[in-house]
Design a protein around this motif. Sequence first.
Motif, PDB file in Angstrom:
ATOM      1  N   HIS A 110     -32.385  -2.316  25.430  1.00 12.22           N
ATOM      2  CA  HIS A 110     -33.152  -1.878  24.258  1.00 12.22           C
ATOM      3  C   HIS A 110     -33.483  -0.407  24.364  1.00 12.22           C
ATOM      4  O   HIS A 110     -33.943   0.070  25.412  1.00 12.22           O
ATOM      5  N   VAL A 111     -33.243   0.315  23.279  1.00 11.24           N
ATOM      6  CA  VAL A 111     -33.691   1.699  23.128  1.00 11.24           C
ATOM      7  C   VAL A 111     -34.370   1.789  21.767  1.00 11.24           C
ATOM      8  O   VAL A 111     -33.761   1.473  20.738  1.00 11.24           O
ATOM      9  N   GLY A 112     -35.632   2.186  21.761  1.00 10.88           N
ATOM     10  CA  GLY A 112     -36.368   2.329  20.508  1.00 10.88           C
ATOM     11  C   GLY A 112     -36.842   3.756  20.326  1.00 10.88           C
ATOM     12  O   GLY A 112     -37.296   4.389  21.290  1.00 10.88           O
ATOM     13  N   ARG A 140     -41.348  -6.187  18.301  1.00  9.43           N
ATOM     14  CA  ARG A 140     -42.799  -5.997  18.273  1.00  9.43           C
ATOM     15  C   ARG A 140     -43.202  -4.746  19.050  1.00  9.43           C
ATOM     16  O   ARG A 140     -44.180  -4.076  18.708  1.00  9.43           O
ATOM     17  N   LEU A 141     -42.467  -4.456  20.138  1.00  8.61           N
ATOM     18  CA  LEU A 141     -42.747  -3.271  20.945  1.00  8.61           C
ATOM     19  C   LEU A 141     -42.595  -2.006  20.098  1.00  8.61           C
ATOM     20  O   LEU A 141     -43.503  -1.172  20.039  1.00  8.61           O
ATOM     21  N   ASP A 142     -41.451  -1.878  19.438  1.00 10.41           N
ATOM     22  CA  ASP A 142     -41.222  -0.700  18.603  1.00 10.41           C
ATOM     23  C   ASP A 142     -42.241  -0.612  17.467  1.00 10.41           C
ATOM     24  O   ASP A 142     -42.737   0.470  17.140  1.00 10.41           O
ATOM     25  N   ALA A 143     -42.543  -1.771  16.866  1.00  9.15           N
ATOM     26  CA  ALA A 143     -43.468  -1.778  15.727  1.00  9.15           C
ATOM     27  C   ALA A 143     -44.862  -1.312  16.140  1.00  9.15           C
ATOM     28  O   ALA A 143     -45.521  -0.553  15.410  1.00  9.15           O
ATOM     29  N   ARG A 144     -45.323  -1.756  17.327  1.00 13.54           N
ATOM     30  CA  ARG A 144     -46.672  -1.352  17.774  1.00 13.54           C
ATOM     31  C   ARG A 144     -46.709   0.133  18.110  1.00 13.54           C
ATOM     32  O   ARG A 144     -47.666   0.840  17.758  1.00 13.54           O
ATOM     33  N   GLY A 167     -44.061  11.188  18.141  1.00 13.93           N
ATOM     34  CA  GLY A 167     -42.854  10.367  18.162  1.00 13.93           C
ATOM     35  C   GLY A 167     -42.698   9.789  19.549  1.00 13.93           C
ATOM     36  O   GLY A 167     -43.458  10.117  20.463  1.00 13.93           O
ATOM     37  N   PHE A 168     -41.701   8.912  19.736  1.00 12.45           N
ATOM     38  CA  PHE A 168     -41.527   8.288  21.051  1.00 12.45           C
ATOM     39  C   PHE A 168     -40.092   7.832  21.236  1.00 12.45           C
ATOM     40  O   PHE A 168     -39.326   7.691  20.273  1.00 12.45           O
ATOM     41  N   LEU A 169     -39.754   7.588  22.478  1.00  9.59           N
ATOM     42  CA  LEU A 169     -38.519   6.911  22.871  1.00  9.59           C
ATOM     43  C   LEU A 169     -38.884   5.927  23.969  1.00  9.59           C
ATOM     44  O   LEU A 169     -39.596   6.292  24.916  1.00  9.59           O
ATOM     45  N   VAL A 170     -38.417   4.685  23.873  1.00  4.54           N
ATOM     46  CA  VAL A 170     -38.712   3.664  24.870  1.00  4.54           C
ATOM     47  C   VAL A 170     -37.418   2.967  25.268  1.00  4.54           C
ATOM     48  O   VAL A 170     -36.530   2.761  24.428  1.00  4.54           O
ATOM     49  N   THR A 171     -37.256   2.658  26.550  1.00  5.90           N
ATOM     50  CA  THR A 171     -36.086   1.912  27.026  1.00  5.90           C
ATOM     51  C   THR A 171     -36.544   0.681  27.793  1.00  5.90           C
ATOM     52  O   THR A 171     -37.566   0.709  28.473  1.00  5.90           O
ATOM     53  N   VAL A 172     -35.761  -0.392  27.676  1.00  6.77           N
ATOM     54  CA  VAL A 172     -35.995  -1.615  28.445  1.00  6.77           C
ATOM     55  C   VAL A 172     -34.654  -2.054  29.026  1.00  6.77           C
ATOM     56  O   VAL A 172     -33.675  -2.229  28.282  1.00  6.77           O
ATOM     57  N   ALA A 173     -34.591  -2.202  30.331  1.00  2.00           N
ATOM     58  CA  ALA A 173     -33.372  -2.647  31.001  1.00  2.00           C
ATOM     59  C   ALA A 173     -33.706  -3.798  31.946  1.00  2.00           C
ATOM     60  O   ALA A 173     -34.808  -3.860  32.497  1.00  2.00           O
ATOM     61  N   VAL A 205     -25.631   9.880  28.777  1.00  2.00           N
ATOM     62  CA  VAL A 205     -25.511   9.022  27.609  1.00  2.00           C
ATOM     63  C   VAL A 205     -26.581   7.933  27.679  1.00  2.00           C
ATOM     64  O   VAL A 205     -26.819   7.337  28.724  1.00  2.00           O
ATOM     65  N   LEU A 206     -27.241   7.685  26.539  1.00  2.00           N
ATOM     66  CA  LEU A 206     -28.260   6.647  26.469  1.00  2.00           C
ATOM     67  C   LEU A 206     -27.865   5.688  25.345  1.00  2.00           C
ATOM     68  O   LEU A 206     -28.199   5.903  24.187  1.00  2.00           O
ATOM     69  N   THR A 207     -27.132   4.650  25.700  1.00  2.00           N
ATOM     70  CA  THR A 207     -26.699   3.664  24.716  1.00  2.00           C
ATOM     71  C   THR A 207     -26.970   2.265  25.248  1.00  2.00           C
ATOM     72  O   THR A 207     -26.859   2.008  26.457  1.00  2.00           O
ATOM     73  N   VAL A 208     -27.313   1.359  24.344  1.00  2.00           N
ATOM     74  CA  VAL A 208     -27.565  -0.033  24.722  1.00  2.00           C
ATOM     75  C   VAL A 208     -26.280  -0.627  25.296  1.00  2.00           C
ATOM     76  O   VAL A 208     -25.200  -0.492  24.697  1.00  2.00           O
ATOM     77  N   GLU A 209     -26.393  -1.288  26.438  1.00  2.00           N
ATOM     78  CA  GLU A 209     -25.226  -1.795  27.150  1.00  2.00           C
ATOM     79  C   GLU A 209     -25.017  -3.290  26.994  1.00  2.00           C
ATOM     80  O   GLU A 209     -23.936  -3.797  27.300  1.00  2.00           O
ATOM     81  N   THR A 210     -26.042  -4.018  26.531  1.00  2.00           N
ATOM     82  CA  THR A 210     -25.944  -5.469  26.510  1.00  2.00           C
ATOM     83  C   THR A 210     -26.833  -6.044  25.429  1.00  2.00           C
ATOM     84  O   THR A 210     -27.822  -5.420  25.026  1.00  2.00           O
ATOM     85  N   ASP A 211     -26.473  -7.219  24.952  1.00  2.00           N
ATOM     86  CA  ASP A 211     -27.323  -7.960  24.034  1.00  2.00           C
ATOM     87  C   ASP A 211     -28.573  -8.392  24.793  1.00  2.00           C
ATOM     88  O   ASP A 211     -28.470  -8.930  25.908  1.00  2.00           O
ATOM     89  N   PRO A 212     -29.778  -8.160  24.255  1.00  2.00           N
ATOM     90  CA  PRO A 212     -30.989  -8.574  24.973  1.00  2.00           C
ATOM     91  C   PRO A 212     -30.954 -10.028  25.435  1.00  2.00           C
ATOM     92  O   PRO A 212     -31.419 -10.350  26.535  1.00  2.00           O
ATOM     93  N   ALA A 213     -30.383 -10.911  24.619  1.00  2.00           N
ATOM     94  CA  ALA A 213     -30.343 -12.329  24.982  1.00  2.00           C
ATOM     95  C   ALA A 213     -29.549 -12.572  26.255  1.00  2.00           C
ATOM     96  O   ALA A 213     -29.829 -13.527  27.003  1.00  2.00           O
ATOM     97  N   ASP A 214     -28.570 -11.718  26.529  1.00  3.05           N
ATOM     98  CA  ASP A 214     -27.742 -11.899  27.725  1.00  3.05           C
ATOM     99  C   ASP A 214     -28.511 -11.622  29.011  1.00  3.05           C
ATOM    100  O   ASP A 214     -28.057 -11.990  30.098  1.00  3.05           O
ATOM    101  N   VAL A 215     -29.661 -10.938  28.903  1.00  2.00           N
ATOM    102  CA  VAL A 215     -30.474 -10.665  30.097  1.00  2.00           C
ATOM    103  C   VAL A 215     -31.871 -11.278  29.965  1.00  2.00           C
ATOM    104  O   VAL A 215     -32.824 -10.836  30.606  1.00  2.00           O
TER     105      VAL A 215
END
Length: 408
Positions: free
Chosen positions: A52-54, A23-27, A39-45, A4-14
């Motif tokens: 973040h999953v874009g 901006r990352l997704d937009a670029r 196409g692409f998939l990007v994750t930030v943890a 499973v690939l789902t966002v686990e937290t609000d970005p502000a919390d980390v």
Amino acid sequence: MRSVLTVETDPADVGLDAGRLARLDARLARWVDDGQLPGFLVTVARGGRLAHVGTHGHRDVEAGLPVTPDTIWRIFSMTKPVTSVAAMSLYEEGAFELTDPITRWLPEFADTRVYVAGSAAKPVTVPQIEPIRVWHLLTHTSGLTYGFHHAHPVDAAYRAAGHEWGTPPGADSAEVTRQWASMPLVFQPGSEWNYGVSTDVLGRLVEVIAGKPLDEVFAERVFGPLGMTETSFGLRPDDDPARLARLYAPGVVPLTAFEPAAKQKPAFLSGGGGLVSTAGDYLKFVEMLRAGGAAPDGGRVLGSRTVAHMVRNHIPGNADLETYGRPLFAETPLRGVGFGLGFSMVLDPARYGVVSSVGDYSWGGAASTAFYVDPVEDLTVTFYTQLLPSSTLPIRSYLRQLVNQALV
């Protein structure tokens, strides 16, 4: 069972700004919309929490199939860190020392010569002064090369023997390794850095030491402990082929010749580039590295000291790859970058020329997939697409640039 690939937290919390992450997704999306990426998939943890999953674009442009969280990607050389981890798990059991000559297990390399002059057809060679050792394979200082470099007469010899973007049909890892051993090394082992089939030979070494095929070693030592159920050498029989992203050349031109190779288990289990995986599955591997070898169930794949040793620079004199390596194509600069036991790492962010942390370590694949771990910021970033070669776009630099600007 799918990862499973789902966002686990609000970005502000980390400590991440969601607006700046956009901006990352937009670029990245601009490359898709401009017809440069399919196409692409990007994750930030951060801190082990996926923030973040874009996604944008298609896994198969012609069929109109979008990128989805369960898309299967050819990860090519992102196989290499898996092989390196499997090897180091054997090291932790005392199976070998890093300084051991590989001829102890692979005697075919005892007579491998070293190129000094001449052409691919008539090379002038000399004997090895220094034998290839295990650490030479892990650090790409063995003198082995790749046929697709097109930079040296030995590269041409590899191509002539059927080793460019693949290996001779039907040849298994034992045969492929014997073929490489019959061709000259580009330089004396340990004297330079050159990206090549070192990790494939390491994979064969792992097979011989463990006494079983590489896929079984991976399952026992890496995939099983991490719950990686969707990473394999080619699609498994029960995988839906429509989930496999299509591979493209620059201009988003389909590379149809590559299609069959990833759709079934190959004869050659390439420790240097043979795996397919999903973003959710490979994130488990990357998070294990960030956590110093810890597995989600509280067990361990590697000890923390072993991981720390793997991600420090092993180039003699703490040199960077521009100084010690060969000027081959690369998606990112070699200046300010070192190499450890399976990973590159930033030694000097200013010399590297990209906003980054000292010691952030990474690797990527030929189809422009990439990941990095930033131990200073406790951050992991992964990126998936299917564009070959990886030098087409400066994706890895942009990932660091745009993720770091979102850290608050």
